[in-house]
Design a protein around this motif. Structure first.
Motif, PDB file in Angstrom:
ATOM      1  N   LYS A 126       0.816  -1.206   0.000  1.00  0.00           N
ATOM      2  CA  LYS A 126       0.000   0.000   0.000  1.00  0.00           C
ATOM      3  C   LYS A 126       0.850   1.256   0.000  1.00  0.00           C
ATOM      4  CE  LYS A 126      -3.979   2.020   2.358  1.00  0.00           C
ATOM      5  NZ  LYS A 126      -4.927   1.875   3.498  1.00  0.00           N
ATOM      6  N   ASP A 127       2.048   1.188   0.589  1.00  0.00           N
ATOM      7  CA  ASP A 127       2.910   2.371   0.667  1.00  0.00           C
ATOM      8  C   ASP A 127       3.528   2.712  -0.688  1.00  0.00           C
ATOM      9  OD1 ASP A 127       2.347   2.390   3.358  1.00  0.00           O
ATOM     10  OD2 ASP A 127       4.118   1.177   3.883  1.00  0.00           O
ATOM     11  N   ASN A 128       3.702   1.702  -1.564  1.00  0.00           N
ATOM     12  CA  ASN A 128       4.355   1.928  -2.853  1.00  0.00           C
ATOM     13  C   ASN A 128       3.350   1.917  -4.010  1.00  0.00           C
ATOM     14  OD1 ASN A 128       6.903   1.941  -1.613  1.00  0.00           O
ATOM     15  ND2 ASN A 128       7.025  -0.294  -1.704  1.00  0.00           N
ATOM     16  N   SER A 129       2.096   2.254  -3.742  1.00  0.00           N
ATOM     17  CA  SER A 129       1.064   2.159  -4.779  1.00  0.00           C
ATOM     18  C   SER A 129       1.304   3.114  -5.943  1.00  0.00           C
ATOM     19  CB  SER A 129      -0.311   2.419  -4.169  1.00  0.00           C
ATOM     20  OG  SER A 129      -0.343   3.713  -3.580  1.00  0.00           O
ATOM     21  N   PHE A 130       2.014   4.222  -5.713  1.00  0.00           N
ATOM     22  CA  PHE A 130       2.251   5.196  -6.781  1.00  0.00           C
ATOM     23  C   PHE A 130       3.545   4.923  -7.534  1.00  0.00           C
ATOM     24  CE2 PHE A 130      -0.442   7.398  -3.684  1.00  0.00           C
ATOM     25  CZ  PHE A 130      -1.474   7.800  -4.505  1.00  0.00           C
ATOM     26  N   ASN A 131       4.369   3.994  -7.042  1.00  0.00           N
ATOM     27  CA  ASN A 131       5.646   3.695  -7.681  1.00  0.00           C
ATOM     28  C   ASN A 131       5.664   2.318  -8.329  1.00  0.00           C
ATOM     29  OD1 ASN A 131       6.741   6.166  -6.814  1.00  0.00           O
ATOM     30  ND2 ASN A 131       7.256   5.302  -4.814  1.00  0.00           N
ATOM     31  N   GLU A 132       4.507   1.680  -8.418  1.00  0.00           N
ATOM     32  CA  GLU A 132       4.458   0.342  -8.986  1.00  0.00           C
ATOM     33  C   GLU A 132       4.460   0.418 -10.506  1.00  0.00           C
ATOM     34  OE1 GLU A 132       1.747  -1.457  -5.330  1.00  0.00           O
ATOM     35  OE2 GLU A 132       0.847  -0.842  -7.239  1.00  0.00           O
ATOM     36  N   GLY A 133       4.779  -0.745 -11.138  1.00  0.00           N
ATOM     37  CA  GLY A 133       4.789  -0.807 -12.588  1.00  0.00           C
ATOM     38  C   GLY A 133       3.397  -0.917 -13.174  1.00  0.00           C
ATOM     39  N   ASN A 134       3.351  -1.075 -14.484  1.00  0.00           N
ATOM     40  CA  ASN A 134       2.063  -1.136 -15.178  1.00  0.00           C
ATOM     41  C   ASN A 134       1.234  -2.334 -14.735  1.00  0.00           C
ATOM     42  OD1 ASN A 134       2.793   1.132 -16.649  1.00  0.00           O
ATOM     43  ND2 ASN A 134       3.708  -0.083 -18.287  1.00  0.00           N
ATOM     44  N   PHE A 135       1.892  -3.461 -14.524  1.00  0.00           N
ATOM     45  CA  PHE A 135       1.168  -4.673 -14.165  1.00  0.00           C
ATOM     46  C   PHE A 135       0.509  -4.541 -12.795  1.00  0.00           C
ATOM     47  CE2 PHE A 135       1.430  -8.797 -11.917  1.00  0.00           C
ATOM     48  CZ  PHE A 135       0.458  -9.470 -12.628  1.00  0.00           C
ATOM     49  N   LEU A 136       1.267  -4.121 -11.786  1.00  0.00           N
ATOM     50  CA  LEU A 136       0.717  -4.024 -10.435  1.00  0.00           C
ATOM     51  C   LEU A 136      -0.333  -2.917 -10.341  1.00  0.00           C
ATOM     52  CD1 LEU A 136       3.936  -4.543  -8.273  1.00  0.00           C
ATOM     53  CD2 LEU A 136       2.200  -6.214  -8.918  1.00  0.00           C
ATOM     54  N   GLN A 137      -0.134  -1.851 -11.061  1.00  0.00           N
ATOM     55  CA  GLN A 137      -1.148  -0.791 -11.044  1.00  0.00           C
ATOM     56  C   GLN A 137      -2.441  -1.254 -11.704  1.00  0.00           C
ATOM     57  OE1 GLN A 137       0.531   2.722 -12.798  1.00  0.00           O
ATOM     58  NE2 GLN A 137       1.621   3.315 -10.941  1.00  0.00           N
ATOM     59  N   THR A 138      -2.340  -2.074 -12.746  1.00  0.00           N
ATOM     60  CA  THR A 138      -3.545  -2.611 -13.374  1.00  0.00           C
ATOM     61  C   THR A 138      -4.257  -3.581 -12.443  1.00  0.00           C
ATOM     62  OG1 THR A 138      -2.429  -2.425 -15.522  1.00  0.00           O
ATOM     63  CG2 THR A 138      -4.428  -3.749 -15.441  1.00  0.00           C
ATOM     64  N   VAL A 139      -3.480  -4.389 -11.710  1.00  0.00           N
ATOM     65  CA  VAL A 139      -4.087  -5.299 -10.731  1.00  0.00           C
ATOM     66  C   VAL A 139      -4.818  -4.504  -9.656  1.00  0.00           C
ATOM     67  CG1 VAL A 139      -3.578  -7.004  -8.947  1.00  0.00           C
ATOM     68  CG2 VAL A 139      -2.432  -7.150 -11.144  1.00  0.00           C
ATOM     69  N   ARG A 140      -4.196  -3.437  -9.196  1.00  0.00           N
ATOM     70  CA  ARG A 140      -4.836  -2.621  -8.159  1.00  0.00           C
ATOM     71  C   ARG A 140      -6.087  -1.930  -8.707  1.00  0.00           C
ATOM     72  NH1 ARG A 140      -2.851  -1.163  -3.377  1.00  0.00           N
ATOM     73  NH2 ARG A 140      -0.738  -1.811  -3.951  1.00  0.00           N
ATOM     74  N   LEU A 141      -6.061  -1.526  -9.956  1.00  0.00           N
ATOM     75  CA  LEU A 141      -7.247  -0.907 -10.557  1.00  0.00           C
ATOM     76  C   LEU A 141      -8.387  -1.918 -10.675  1.00  0.00           C
ATOM     77  CD1 LEU A 141      -8.690   1.417 -12.071  1.00  0.00           C
ATOM     78  CD2 LEU A 141      -7.575   0.580 -14.167  1.00  0.00           C
ATOM     79  N   MET A 142      -8.081  -3.121 -11.147  1.00  0.00           N
ATOM     80  CA  MET A 142      -9.113  -4.143 -11.301  1.00  0.00           C
ATOM     81  C   MET A 142      -9.667  -4.596  -9.963  1.00  0.00           C
ATOM     82  SD  MET A 142      -9.606  -4.576 -14.503  1.00  0.00           S
ATOM     83  CE  MET A 142     -10.558  -6.086 -14.410  1.00  0.00           C
ATOM     84  N   ALA A 143      -8.857  -4.493  -8.908  1.00  0.00           N
ATOM     85  CA  ALA A 143      -9.315  -4.901  -7.580  1.00  0.00           C
ATOM     86  C   ALA A 143     -10.452  -4.016  -7.070  1.00  0.00           C
ATOM     87  CB  ALA A 143      -8.159  -4.892  -6.596  1.00  0.00           C
TER      88      ALA A 143
END
Length: 578
Positions: A126-143
């Protein structure tokens, strides 16, 4: 019943109505037959009713009965635990299967658009949500919209999430291998195929060989043919000899399960190591498969046509160098680019075409650079004049003055008007040749139209090219005359018999002979040669298309496509027929 009158439940005790005997169901089912003190009396039954109570008590406390009861209890408990455990395992397996399905779909979505996953940039937290790559940010968006992914990322107790870069890399490899197997199975179902290869450097400056398989899929139900080109992959190329290319190609085909003897075509560029007639790649492949015909890449061949035309005169070389220098001058400085793009009339010029870079390899793409300069020519002159007069930097003033003097003359405008229509006509053809749906018949027609257009341009120099250049110069305020320079003479030596070798300058009278005709004649001769080499293939392609209607047959084979599609099991390959 005990001596005190209490009832003792004995679940193992059973009575057989047919045999009229009592027996031990537990020993009958679970007694260890290999036990050294094994007694089968209570298994076959007892009918001694006078001593039944004593025998029941004795068997109840026997080791055989106790061990059998233990096994029965374990079996009974195991039945309940196994069922609950099985349901739990099934639910967990279904959950992780759903997780992997969503992860795979996210990977396919990102890779379909050539987007990097960048899954190893930061850890998923949760602390690195703005520094993640495209894949992890897409996973967080779909969540935010999917309860399964929401449960996955919100569960802090579970450390297994299948979101690490090693897992995603493994999934990509699994998907690529499965896709490659599917492609190879489709290719093996065809009668023949062609190979298209080319080498290039990756970002780490390592040479890689790209291999593409071209094949035809026959749909016997709809009676149609579909031409496909499937990319196999990139493979490291250690050396650049023809033998190395051939060995690597053979190894790749064997690895993916394709038989090189079914190869009927080769498509490469015109480099000598690939197209060499004596020891090139195409010759070495022909030694293995004599029927594998080599065809020079059409788009690359067209690119060479323009490249050869641009080398016919030094004036043409200097022209493209000047176009590139103009772009570099404005693109290397933000204030210069802003002055050219915006100027003093923001609303009028912001929507206009910007200058383009001169592509060093793709000559048909140079139309964008030439056309953009032609569209913004007056703005470029104004910007260069402004910087040459008002700039405080000596270098900038010098460069602006030099570029202004190079483009503000009739010779430059005339060459600009000569090359723009040539590049425009060939650029459209080059784009069409790279289209998946393009066929040889349509490409041949477009090339013929280009030849006719360039021939008309050659015959109408005075009416079209020269008049267009003069009208543009009049509109831009440029004199319609060539700059007269002092004639230079060759150095005279004592053994010269002639009175000096005069070097003629380019004038309005001889520019048509020295520049215009050589450029267009080179393009025409190369295009005509290009068309003649493909006349046979085009005719065969036309006959194949018409054979679906049952009107014509393939030349030289007399094989009707309708007969091939209707009798697929009895059909003999065309290349095996006499």
């Amino acid at each position: 019943m005990s001596k005190s009158g209490n009832k003792i439940p004995r679940t193992w005790l059973c009575y057989s109505i047919i045999l009229n005997k009592i027996y031990c169901e537990t020993c009958w089912l679970f007694a260890d037959r290999s036990y050294k003190h094994y007694n089968a009396t209570w298994i076959y039954g007892i009918d001694d009713w006078q001593h039944a109570s004593q025998k029941i008590y004795t068997h109840d406390t026997s080791v055989q009965n106790i061990e059998a009861i233990k096994i029965r209890c374990l079996w009974a408990k195991n039945q309940v635990i196994e069922k609950e455990l099985e349901n739990q395992i099934s639910e967990e397996a279904a959950y992780w299967r759903s997780v992997l399905e969503r992860i795979i779909r996210i990977i396919l979505h990102l890779t379909a658009g050539n987007n990097a996953l960048r899954g190893n940039e930061k850890k998923f937290s949760k602390d690195n949500s703005f520094n993640e790559g495209n894949f992890l940010q897409t996973v967080r968006l779909m969540a935010n919209y999917d309860h399964i992914l929401s449960k996955l990322i919100s569960c802090k107790e579970s450390k297994v999430k299948y979101l690490s870069h090693t897992i995603t890399d493994e999934l990509i490899i699994i998907l690529s291998n499965d896709l490659l197997k599917t492609i190879c199975a489709e290719i093996n179902g065809c009668q023949c195929f062609s190979i298209i290869t080319d080498s290039t450097q990756d970002i780490t400056k390592l040479d890689q060989l790209s291999i593409i398989i071209r094949y035809v899929v026959v749909n016997y139900e709809s009676k149609t043919l579909e031409v496909k080109e499937s990319f196999v992959g990139f493979y490291n190329l250690k050396s650049h000899g023809a033998v190395d290319y051939v060995n690597l190609t053979q190894d790749v085909l064997i690895k993916i399960g394709l038989n090189i003897n079914k190869c009927r075509g080769q498509g490469y560029d015109g480099a000598s190591v690939m197209s060499g007639a004596h020891s090139g790649v195409q010759t070495r492949i022909k030694h293995i498969v004599p029927s594998a015909k080599y065809v020079h890449c059409c788009s690359h061949n067209l690119n060479l046509v323009i490249s050869d035309a641009a080398k016919c005169h030094n004036k043409v070389k200097n022209f493209f160098e000047t176009v590139q220098n103009v772009f570099n001058f404005f693109a290397s400085s933000a204030p210069r680019w802003a002055l050219l793009a915006l100027g003093q009339h923001f609303g009028d010029t912001v929507q206009k075409k910007v200058l383009k870079k001169v592509c060093p390899t793709r000559w048909e793409a140079r139309h964008d650079a030439v056309f953009s300069l032609k569209e913004r020519f007056i703005d470029v002159l104004k910007a260069l004049t402004c910087m040459a007069l008002t700039s405080k930097k000596t270098t900038e003033r010098t460069l602006a003055s030099g570029l202004k003097s190079k483009i503000e003359n009739f010779e430059f405008v005339l060459i600009l008007c000569t090359w723009e229509p040539i590049l425009r006509s060939l650029r459209v053809i080059s784009k069409k040749l790279q289209n998946v749906d393009m066929n040889l018949e349509e490409a041949s027609k477009m090339l013929n139209n280009a030849v006719n257009f360039i021939q008309e341009t050659r015959n109408s120099y005075d009416d079209n090219v020269l008049d267009n250049a003069k009208s543009l110069c009049s509109r831009w305020g440029i004199p319609n005359k060539f700059v007269e320079k002092r004639e230079s003479y060759a150095k005279k030596h004592f053994y010269d018999n002639l009175n000096g070798d005069r070097r003629l300058n380019t004038t309005e009278e001889n520019i048509k002979v020295k520049i215009f005709f050589p450029v267009l004649d080179t393009v025409l001769s190369q295009l005509i040669k290009f068309l003649q080499e493909r006349d046979t293939i085009t005719n065969v392609s036309c006959n194949i298309s018409s054979s679906f209607e049952g009107e014509e047959t393939i030349q030289g084979t007399q094989v009707n496509i309708e007969d091939i599609l209707m009798n697929k099991e009895k059909h003999e390959p065309i290349w095996k027929r006499p």
